[in-house]
Write a protein that holds these residues in place. Structure first.
Motif, PDB file in Angstrom:
ATOM      1  N   ARG A  52       0.773  -1.472  -0.044  1.00 13.71           N
ATOM      2  CA  ARG A  52       0.041   0.067   0.031  1.00 13.71           C
ATOM      3  C   ARG A  52       0.908   1.297  -0.225  1.00 13.71           C
ATOM      4  O   ARG A  52       1.788   1.433   0.669  1.00 13.71           O
ATOM      5  CB  ARG A  52      -0.906  -0.040   1.252  1.00 13.71           C
ATOM      6  CG  ARG A  52      -1.784   1.200   1.411  1.00 13.71           C
ATOM      7  CD  ARG A  52      -2.700   1.212   2.598  1.00 13.71           C
ATOM      8  NE  ARG A  52      -3.628   0.232   2.628  1.00 13.71           N
ATOM      9  CZ  ARG A  52      -4.857   0.457   2.025  1.00 13.71           C
ATOM     10  NH1 ARG A  52      -5.238   1.671   1.369  1.00 13.71           N
ATOM     11  NH2 ARG A  52      -5.697  -0.394   1.933  1.00 13.71           N
ATOM     12  N   LYS A  53       0.396   2.298  -0.836  1.00 17.07           N
ATOM     13  CA  LYS A  53       0.979   3.393  -0.619  1.00 17.07           C
ATOM     14  C   LYS A  53       0.586   4.107   0.386  1.00 17.07           C
ATOM     15  O   LYS A  53      -0.513   3.872   0.852  1.00 17.07           O
ATOM     16  CB  LYS A  53       0.866   4.385  -1.931  1.00 17.07           C
ATOM     17  CG  LYS A  53       1.469   3.798  -3.021  1.00 17.07           C
ATOM     18  CD  LYS A  53       1.122   4.950  -4.315  1.00 17.07           C
ATOM     19  CE  LYS A  53       1.787   4.538  -5.698  1.00 17.07           C
ATOM     20  NZ  LYS A  53       1.105   5.235  -6.844  1.00 17.07           N
ATOM     21  N   PRO A  54       1.163   4.979   1.306  1.00 15.29           N
ATOM     22  CA  PRO A  54       2.574   5.572   0.931  1.00 15.29           C
ATOM     23  C   PRO A  54       3.766   4.530   0.862  1.00 15.29           C
ATOM     24  O   PRO A  54       3.447   3.446   1.600  1.00 15.29           O
ATOM     25  CB  PRO A  54       2.784   6.716   1.889  1.00 15.29           C
ATOM     26  CG  PRO A  54       1.983   6.299   2.971  1.00 15.29           C
ATOM     27  CD  PRO A  54       0.734   5.671   2.497  1.00 15.29           C
ATOM     28  N   LEU A  55       4.814   4.543   0.389  1.00 11.65           N
ATOM     29  CA  LEU A  55       5.615   3.701   0.235  1.00 11.65           C
ATOM     30  C   LEU A  55       6.299   3.318   1.647  1.00 11.65           C
ATOM     31  O   LEU A  55       6.692   3.933   2.375  1.00 11.65           O
ATOM     32  CB  LEU A  55       6.897   4.092  -0.665  1.00 11.65           C
ATOM     33  CG  LEU A  55       6.477   4.513  -2.202  1.00 11.65           C
ATOM     34  CD1 LEU A  55       7.707   4.944  -2.981  1.00 11.65           C
ATOM     35  CD2 LEU A  55       5.742   3.354  -2.910  1.00 11.65           C
ATOM     36  N   ASP A  56       6.548   2.021   1.684  1.00  9.17           N
ATOM     37  CA  ASP A  56       7.312   1.328   2.791  1.00  9.17           C
ATOM     38  C   ASP A  56       8.491   0.743   2.279  1.00  9.17           C
ATOM     39  O   ASP A  56       8.757  -0.270   1.752  1.00  9.17           O
ATOM     40  CB  ASP A  56       6.544   0.117   3.500  1.00  9.17           C
ATOM     41  CG  ASP A  56       7.210  -0.468   4.667  1.00  9.17           C
ATOM     42  OD1 ASP A  56       8.273  -0.141   4.860  1.00  9.17           O
ATOM     43  OD2 ASP A  56       6.143  -1.064   5.341  1.00  9.17           O
ATOM     44  N   ARG A  57       9.498   1.823   2.049  1.00 10.26           N
ATOM     45  CA  ARG A  57      10.816   1.548   1.744  1.00 10.26           C
ATOM     46  C   ARG A  57      11.438   0.315   1.887  1.00 10.26           C
ATOM     47  O   ARG A  57      11.705  -0.531   1.210  1.00 10.26           O
ATOM     48  CB  ARG A  57      11.470   2.669   1.504  1.00 10.26           C
ATOM     49  CG  ARG A  57      11.212   3.918   0.598  1.00 10.26           C
ATOM     50  CD  ARG A  57      11.646   5.217   0.937  1.00 10.26           C
ATOM     51  NE  ARG A  57      11.143   6.218   0.186  1.00 10.26           N
ATOM     52  CZ  ARG A  57      10.117   6.722   0.423  1.00 10.26           C
ATOM     53  NH1 ARG A  57       9.328   6.427   1.516  1.00 10.26           N
ATOM     54  NH2 ARG A  57       9.588   7.712  -0.428  1.00 10.26           N
ATOM     55  N   PRO A  58      11.607   0.306   3.251  1.00 18.02           N
ATOM     56  CA  PRO A  58      12.379  -0.951   3.593  1.00 18.02           C
ATOM     57  C   PRO A  58      11.626  -2.396   3.397  1.00 18.02           C
ATOM     58  O   PRO A  58      12.408  -3.294   2.821  1.00 18.02           O
ATOM     59  CB  PRO A  58      12.571  -1.035   5.384  1.00 18.02           C
ATOM     60  CG  PRO A  58      12.451   0.652   5.566  1.00 18.02           C
ATOM     61  CD  PRO A  58      11.312   0.801   4.395  1.00 18.02           C
TER      62      PRO A  58
END
Length: 116
Positions: free
Chosen positions: A98-104
């Motif tokens: 899901r956005k917003p991005l969970d970069r890790p």
């Protein structure tokens, strides 16, 4: 060499995803903002991995991925979307974030799926 097709209609998000995946081992990228554009780009530069939004300027990411995979074979895919409930068809082996991005989490999933 790992070539990634990023299917995303928001340029800043596409560039952010490029940076994220580059930090996690991807070496080259292609971009598309529509279903047909993604299919055409995959024919020019066969992707080793696909990262796709669901809603695009025209068409959908899942339908683009389905067409690409039916033409080119199994390619790992991660979907990143504000509307995961609209992700259809997004059956495994795809992973949905899901956005917003969970970069890790996206980076870890990319590394795992790429190694598989």
């Amino acid at each position: 060499m790992c070539h990634v097709l990023i299917i995303e209609d928001e340029a800043l998000i596409a560039l952010d995803l490029e940076d994220l995946l580059q930090r996690n081992g991807a070496q080259s990228f292609s971009f598309a903002d529509s279903q047909q554009g993604a299919i055409e780009e995959s024919r020019i530069n066969r992707p080793d991995f696909i990262l796709s939004d669901v809603a695009l300027t025209e068409g959908t990411g899942p339908l683009a991925v389905e067409a690409i995979r039916s033409e080119l074979g199994a390619i790992p895919v991660i979907f990143v979307t504000a509307t995961p409930e609209a992700c259809s068809p997004c059956a495994p082996p795809g992973k949905v974030f899901r956005k917003p991005l969970d970069r890790p989490a996206i980076g870890a999933a990319f590394r795992r799926m790429r190694a598989a």
